[in-house]
Motif scaffolding. Structure first.
Motif, PDB file in Angstrom:
ATOM      1  N   ALA A  59      19.526  21.100   2.362  1.00 34.21           N
ATOM      2  CA  ALA A  59      18.085  20.845   2.316  1.00 34.21           C
ATOM      3  C   ALA A  59      17.590  20.704   0.878  1.00 34.21           C
ATOM      4  CB  ALA A  59      17.328  21.957   3.035  1.00 34.21           C
ATOM      5  N   SER A  60      18.224  21.432  -0.047  1.00 37.64           N
ATOM      6  CA  SER A  60      17.839  21.316  -1.461  1.00 37.64           C
ATOM      7  C   SER A  60      18.223  19.954  -2.018  1.00 37.64           C
ATOM      8  CB  SER A  60      18.485  22.425  -2.291  1.00 37.64           C
ATOM      9  OG  SER A  60      19.876  22.197  -2.500  1.00 37.64           O
ATOM     10  N   VAL A  61      19.324  19.386  -1.530  1.00 33.69           N
ATOM     11  CA  VAL A  61      19.734  18.044  -1.945  1.00 33.69           C
ATOM     12  C   VAL A  61      18.662  17.030  -1.579  1.00 33.69           C
ATOM     13  CG1 VAL A  61      21.379  16.174  -1.494  1.00 33.69           C
ATOM     14  CG2 VAL A  61      22.211  18.515  -1.860  1.00 33.69           C
ATOM     15  N   ILE A  62      18.178  17.109  -0.340  1.00 33.80           N
ATOM     16  CA  ILE A  62      17.151  16.171   0.118  1.00 33.80           C
ATOM     17  C   ILE A  62      15.842  16.418  -0.622  1.00 33.80           C
ATOM     18  CG2 ILE A  62      15.852  15.355   2.104  1.00 33.80           C
ATOM     19  CD1 ILE A  62      18.874  14.638   2.086  1.00 33.80           C
ATOM     20  N   LYS A  63      15.465  17.683  -0.804  1.00 32.64           N
ATOM     21  CA  LYS A  63      14.219  18.001  -1.523  1.00 32.64           C
ATOM     22  C   LYS A  63      14.270  17.444  -2.950  1.00 32.64           C
ATOM     23  CE  LYS A  63      10.577  20.316  -3.144  1.00 32.64           C
ATOM     24  NZ  LYS A  63      10.555  21.785  -3.081  1.00 32.64           N
ATOM     25  N   ASP A  64      15.378  17.637  -3.633  1.00 32.21           N
ATOM     26  CA  ASP A  64      15.488  17.153  -5.012  1.00 32.21           C
ATOM     27  C   ASP A  64      15.394  15.638  -5.078  1.00 32.21           C
ATOM     28  OD1 ASP A  64      15.763  19.763  -5.830  1.00 32.21           O
ATOM     29  OD2 ASP A  64      17.936  19.667  -6.128  1.00 32.21           O
ATOM     30  N   PHE A  65      15.992  14.964  -4.090  1.00 34.34           N
ATOM     31  CA  PHE A  65      15.930  13.495  -4.086  1.00 34.34           C
ATOM     32  C   PHE A  65      14.494  13.021  -3.859  1.00 34.34           C
ATOM     33  CE2 PHE A  65      15.876   9.394  -1.972  1.00 34.34           C
ATOM     34  CZ  PHE A  65      16.670   8.634  -2.814  1.00 34.34           C
ATOM     35  N   VAL A  66      13.809  13.605  -2.884  1.00 33.75           N
ATOM     36  CA  VAL A  66      12.427  13.202  -2.596  1.00 33.75           C
ATOM     37  C   VAL A  66      11.538  13.475  -3.806  1.00 33.75           C
ATOM     38  CG1 VAL A  66      10.407  13.666  -1.153  1.00 33.75           C
ATOM     39  CG2 VAL A  66      12.672  13.509  -0.109  1.00 33.75           C
ATOM     40  N   THR A  67      11.767  14.602  -4.481  1.00 31.14           N
ATOM     41  CA  THR A  67      10.989  14.938  -5.672  1.00 31.14           C
ATOM     42  C   THR A  67      11.160  13.892  -6.762  1.00 31.14           C
ATOM     43  OG1 THR A  67      11.191  17.307  -5.196  1.00 31.14           O
ATOM     44  CG2 THR A  67      10.608  16.694  -7.450  1.00 31.14           C
ATOM     45  N   ASP A  77       0.812  -1.221   0.000  1.00 28.65           N
ATOM     46  CA  ASP A  77       0.000   0.000   0.000  1.00 28.65           C
ATOM     47  C   ASP A  77       0.843   1.268   0.000  1.00 28.65           C
ATOM     48  OD1 ASP A  77      -2.867  -1.044   0.351  1.00 28.65           O
ATOM     49  OD2 ASP A  77      -1.773  -2.114   1.920  1.00 28.65           O
ATOM     50  N   GLY A  78       2.018   1.209   0.599  1.00 26.80           N
ATOM     51  CA  GLY A  78       2.819   2.423   0.668  1.00 26.80           C
ATOM     52  C   GLY A  78       4.283   2.139   0.887  1.00 26.80           C
ATOM     53  N   ILE A  79       5.072   3.159   0.712  1.00 27.94           N
ATOM     54  CA  ILE A  79       6.505   3.104   0.969  1.00 27.94           C
ATOM     55  C   ILE A  79       6.852   4.279   1.871  1.00 27.94           C
ATOM     56  CG2 ILE A  79       7.052   4.439  -1.118  1.00 27.94           C
ATOM     57  CD1 ILE A  79       9.629   2.755  -1.344  1.00 27.94           C
ATOM     58  N   VAL A  80       7.636   4.013   2.900  1.00 28.59           N
ATOM     59  CA  VAL A  80       8.010   5.050   3.864  1.00 28.59           C
ATOM     60  C   VAL A  80       9.523   5.231   3.825  1.00 28.59           C
ATOM     61  CG1 VAL A  80       8.013   5.736   6.285  1.00 28.59           C
ATOM     62  CG2 VAL A  80       6.040   4.520   5.344  1.00 28.59           C
ATOM     63  N   PHE A  81       9.953   6.451   3.551  1.00 28.51           N
ATOM     64  CA  PHE A  81      11.382   6.766   3.559  1.00 28.51           C
ATOM     65  C   PHE A  81      11.824   7.008   4.999  1.00 28.51           C
ATOM     66  CE2 PHE A  81      10.268   9.182  -0.565  1.00 28.51           C
ATOM     67  CZ  PHE A  81      10.251   8.006  -1.290  1.00 28.51           C
ATOM     68  N   ASP A  82      12.930   6.410   5.374  1.00 25.39           N
ATOM     69  CA  ASP A  82      13.554   6.698   6.664  1.00 25.39           C
ATOM     70  C   ASP A  82      15.009   7.080   6.403  1.00 25.39           C
ATOM     71  OD1 ASP A  82      14.037   6.972   9.349  1.00 25.39           O
ATOM     72  OD2 ASP A  82      13.620   4.896   9.888  1.00 25.39           O
ATOM     73  N   ARG A  83      15.541   7.937   7.236  1.00 28.44           N
ATOM     74  CA  ARG A  83      16.919   8.414   7.109  1.00 28.44           C
ATOM     75  C   ARG A  83      17.202   8.979   5.712  1.00 28.44           C
ATOM     76  NH1 ARG A  83      17.305   4.504  11.093  1.00 28.44           N
ATOM     77  NH2 ARG A  83      18.438   5.222  12.933  1.00 28.44           N
ATOM     78  N   VAL A  84      16.264   9.723   5.184  1.00 33.56           N
ATOM     79  CA  VAL A  84      16.553  10.515   3.987  1.00 33.56           C
ATOM     80  C   VAL A  84      17.125  11.829   4.503  1.00 33.56           C
ATOM     81  CG1 VAL A  84      15.616  11.569   1.897  1.00 33.56           C
ATOM     82  CG2 VAL A  84      14.697   9.416   2.703  1.00 33.56           C
ATOM     83  N   ARG A  85      18.379  11.783   4.872  1.00 37.58           N
ATOM     84  CA  ARG A  85      18.991  12.930   5.548  1.00 37.58           C
ATOM     85  C   ARG A  85      20.501  12.783   5.579  1.00 37.58           C
ATOM     86  NH1 ARG A  85      20.734  11.297  10.587  1.00 37.58           N
ATOM     87  NH2 ARG A  85      19.618   9.624  11.671  1.00 37.58           N
ATOM     88  N   PHE A  86      21.154  13.867   5.994  1.00 34.38           N
ATOM     89  CA  PHE A  86      22.569  13.826   6.332  1.00 34.38           C
ATOM     90  C   PHE A  86      22.705  13.296   7.753  1.00 34.38           C
ATOM     91  CE2 PHE A  86      22.370  16.753   2.856  1.00 34.38           C
ATOM     92  CZ  PHE A  86      23.598  16.691   2.213  1.00 34.38           C
ATOM     93  N   ASP A  87      23.934  12.960   8.136  1.00 34.23           N
ATOM     94  CA  ASP A  87      24.128  12.405   9.469  1.00 34.23           C
ATOM     95  C   ASP A  87      23.865  13.447  10.545  1.00 34.23           C
ATOM     96  OD1 ASP A  87      25.144  10.425  11.463  1.00 34.23           O
ATOM     97  OD2 ASP A  87      26.657  11.986  11.718  1.00 34.23           O
TER      98      ASP A  87
END
Length: 460
Positions: free
Chosen positions: A217-225, A151-161
């Motif tokens: 933050a733009s790096v993470i936003k672009d990846f999620v997009t 039903d869904g996919i959940v991203f975890d640790r989509v971040r820098f350390d």
């Protein structure tokens, strides 16, 4: 791991949570080591944990989907995205073929690979690395294609350390291209470390710090997009979710803006540039999951109970890695999640009725009156021991019942206190009657030449 290695156990627990009123199940299927709990053609398979093995054809998530859907529940798969190793075990993809993908951490005036920082269990990757992004996107797409009924996919640790990463040459090059300027003093123009007369290290902002925060933050936003776009192409009905910590005012430490683009943090926080709001990605999500690790809900409640303002324990929180502190000294339990409860730190020595709680302001409380909770309500303590010796183990978690019921359970990241003590070159035999918190402390005290401090997490 062992419990869920049997389909009947999955059937039992899915039925149990359904009867409790839950509507959704989220199943971790990619660990912080970068290993998947399903057979992947891209990522290594996590076929063993603490001596328990699973064959590659064991379909953990498939069983959850089957049992959950029978009961009308939604089932989601959760994947740790930019995580590549467990530093307590020296295990994961950063310890294998992808050592060059690991985060480069700027701490105490030097840049070191994150795999060398054994005080941090998380062996995080560099999210800005295009190769890392391509690899992780491929895994996400493979997952969506492999499980069309999920039903869904959940991203975890989509971040820098943390605020101290990533300071690789590649990140410098990418940041300069984004900012349209050269960094003359790297990393000093972004983050600066100084040491006082007592030897204590602290960091401060450089002139490009705020732009650097925006870029991450733009790096993470672009990846999620991009992940959102590609996953929806594979399965338009797939729900896209994300899991982050709840502490937005300091979550920029890990390079994440989980707010909507319609929210402008520059109106409230001096670390945000006017353009930072463009990095928000909440509008891309169908599901948002947040980490609330406290039995006390509001900051005011926690601050009042602690006697000190703003004490938190997870990555990017205001209590760890604040300006003037050392961000890499964060801790977690098992695969990175806390048990519920408040954190304390105690020094070694003293009896059970007089524990010294280490805070910015030293406070004295009894073990049975931690943050105002009566002793008969405290069921367990979680211990994390920090080591001074570089050759010793840097973290250990132990859960012990404090009612003298002759029961001890060890966290999965270490098999016994005996093993821990051997690493400290202190031989201590452990009996099954080791029952309560004072006796466990006695074992730590026997090894006090190597022990720096003990953390306690109480649970209820």
């Amino acid at each position: 791991y062992a419990t869920l290695s049997h389909p009947d156990s999955i059937r039992y627990y899915v039925s149990k949570i359904h009867d409790m009123g839950f509507t959704d199940v989220v199943v971790d299927v990619k660990s912080i080591m970068g290993e998947t709990l399903y057979k992947s053609d891209i990522a290594p398979y996590m076929g063993e944990w603490e001596g328990v093995t699973r064959p590659e054809n064991y379909d953990l998530l498939g069983y959850f989907i089957e049992e959950g859907h029978k009961l009308g529940m939604r089932v989601h798969g959760s994947l740790n995205v930019f995580a590549g190793g467990h530093n307590y075990f020296d295990r994961g993809i950063i310890y294998g073929d992808h050592a060059d993908w690991q985060s480069q951490v700027y701490t105490e005036g030097k840049i070191v690979p994150i795999s060398e920082i054994k005080s941090n269990y998380n062996g995080m990757l560099n999210p800005a690395n295009p190769e890392v992004q391509e690899y992780e996107l491929a895994i996400l797409k493979e997952f969506a294609g492999k499980y069309p009924d999920v039903d869904g996919i959940v991203f975890d640790r989509v971040r820098f350390d943390n605020i101290t990463s990533d300071f690789s040459p590649l990140s410098k090059e990418l940041f300069e291209a984004y900012a349209g300027t050269k960094v003359a003093d790297y990393p000093g123009d972004i983050l600066r470390w100084t040491q006082d007369a007592d030897g204590k290290w602290s960091w401060s902002q450089g002139p490009l710090f705020r732009k650097w925060i925006e870029w991450r933050a733009s790096v993470i936003k672009d990846f999620v997009t991009e992940a959102h776009r590609q996953l929806k192409e594979i399965n338009p009905r797939l729900l896209i979710g994300d899991y982050t910590g709840a502490w937005y005012p300091t979550y920029y430490y890990v390079g994440v803006n989980w707010a909507s683009e319609q929210f402008d943090p520059a109106r409230y926080f001096d670390w945000a540039t006017p353009e930072y709001k463009n990095t928000g990605y909440a509008d891309l999500l169908d599901i948002y999951m947040t980490g609330l690790y406290y039995t006390l809900v509001t900051k005011a409640e926690v601050d009042k109970a602690n006697g000190a303002v703003g004490q938190r324990t997870e990555a990017g929180t205001d209590g760890v890695g604040r300006q003037g502190e050392q961000p890499h000294q964060q801790r977690g339990q098992e695969h990175g999640h806390h048990g519920g409860g408040e954190q304390l730190e105690i020094v070694i020595g003293g009896g059970p009725d007089k524990q010294q709680i280490v805070r910015p302001q030293v406070i004295h409380r009894t073990a049975d009156d931690v943050v105002g909770v009566p002793g008969d309500k405290i069921k367990h303590f979680v211990f994390v021991v920090h080591m001074l010796s570089e050759s010793a183990l840097h973290g250990i978690g132990v859960v012990a019942v404090c009612k003298q019921k002759s029961f001890v359970r060890y966290f999965s990241h270490i098999r016994s206190i005996s093993q821990f003590c051997i690493k400290c070159k202190t031989k201590v035999e452990i009996g099954q009657n080791l029952s309560h918190f004072c006796k466990i402390r006695a074992i730590f005290r026997a090894s006090n030449k190597a022990v720096q401090r003990i953390r306690i997490f109480q649970t209820f």
